[in-house]
Design an enzyme around this catalytic site. Sequence first.
Site, PDB file in Angstrom:
ATOM      1  N   LYS A  90     114.435 -13.551  25.466  1.00 31.19           N
ATOM      2  CA  LYS A  90     115.117 -14.689  24.851  1.00 31.19           C
ATOM      3  C   LYS A  90     114.124 -15.377  23.914  1.00 31.19           C
ATOM      4  CE  LYS A  90     118.387 -18.069  26.642  1.00 31.19           C
ATOM      5  NZ  LYS A  90     118.632 -18.907  27.819  1.00 31.19           N
TER       6      LYS A  90
HETATM    7  O1  G3P Z   1     122.380 -21.711  28.581  1.00 32.94           O
HETATM    8  C1  G3P Z   1     121.846 -22.889  28.083  1.00 32.94           C
HETATM    9  C2  G3P Z   1     121.867 -23.942  29.097  1.00 32.94           C
HETATM   10  O2  G3P Z   1     120.975 -23.699  30.146  1.00 32.94           O
HETATM   11  C3  G3P Z   1     121.699 -25.305  28.542  1.00 32.94           C
HETATM   12  O3  G3P Z   1     122.630 -26.048  29.173  1.00 32.94           O
HETATM   13  O4  G3P Z   1     123.714 -28.047  29.964  1.00 32.94           O
HETATM   14  O5  G3P Z   1     121.224 -28.053  29.486  1.00 32.94           O
HETATM   15  O6  G3P Z   1     122.873 -27.988  27.632  1.00 32.94           O
HETATM   16  P1  G3P Z   1     122.603 -27.630  29.055  1.00 32.94           P
END
Ligand code: G3P
Length: 221
Positions: A90
């Site tokens: 990634k």
């Molecule tokens: O896959 C990306 C994720 O981990 C981010 O999620 O909820 O932190 O924006 P969030």
Amino acid sequence: MKFFVDTANLEDIQKAYKIGVLSGVTTNPSLVAKERIKFENRIAEICQLVPDIESVSAEVTPNAVMADEMIAEAEELIKINNGDKKITIKLPMTLQGLEACRYLTKKGVKTNVTLIFTVNQALLAARAGATYVSPFLGRLDDISEDGVQLVTKIAELFHLQKIDSQIIAASVRHPDHVTRVALAGANIATIPFNVIEQISRHPLTDQGIDKFAADWKKVSQ
Ligand code: G3P
């Protein structure tokens, strides 16, 4: 649309795997930090826990800013679990990240370009050879933009231009996001296990089960 689980937590990964819906796992530095474990060890544990899934994303660390630094980290990551082919590197959506993506793609390594917030970024990542592109819809919603709309547009563009990079809808926060990105044409949604649990439920399902149980009890009496 396939389901990936967005976590570095083994219990949650195992729960998603057991019910047969798991095609992949995504991790990132924040998710790994929550677990307080050695990153490389956890990636190895995940690969062993769920051997027959398509992808386990391991992100280069924030210390790797230049392409050669990202490549050096990636080369260590792809050795994990005896060079497990599921390991997907990634990379951040930066020019340096794209350079690393192109290099790794040419070497046959799977890549996931992350932190995508525009259609143009998705197009660049795809042209650099990304196996997966990860638009973050929840974070766009957070700033009053329409995250699902971004996924819709990327899916339209990839279809129109016959691009075969897969779209991973990321930063998926709730059941409505799941339905809408599936209809928008995302290939994959990566979601926390609690959202998988939420989408498995409906109050009428629970009521129906209770009613069947009550009626059955009468018959058996
Ligand atoms: O896959 C990306 C994720 O981990 C981010 O999620 O909820 O932190 O924006 P969030």
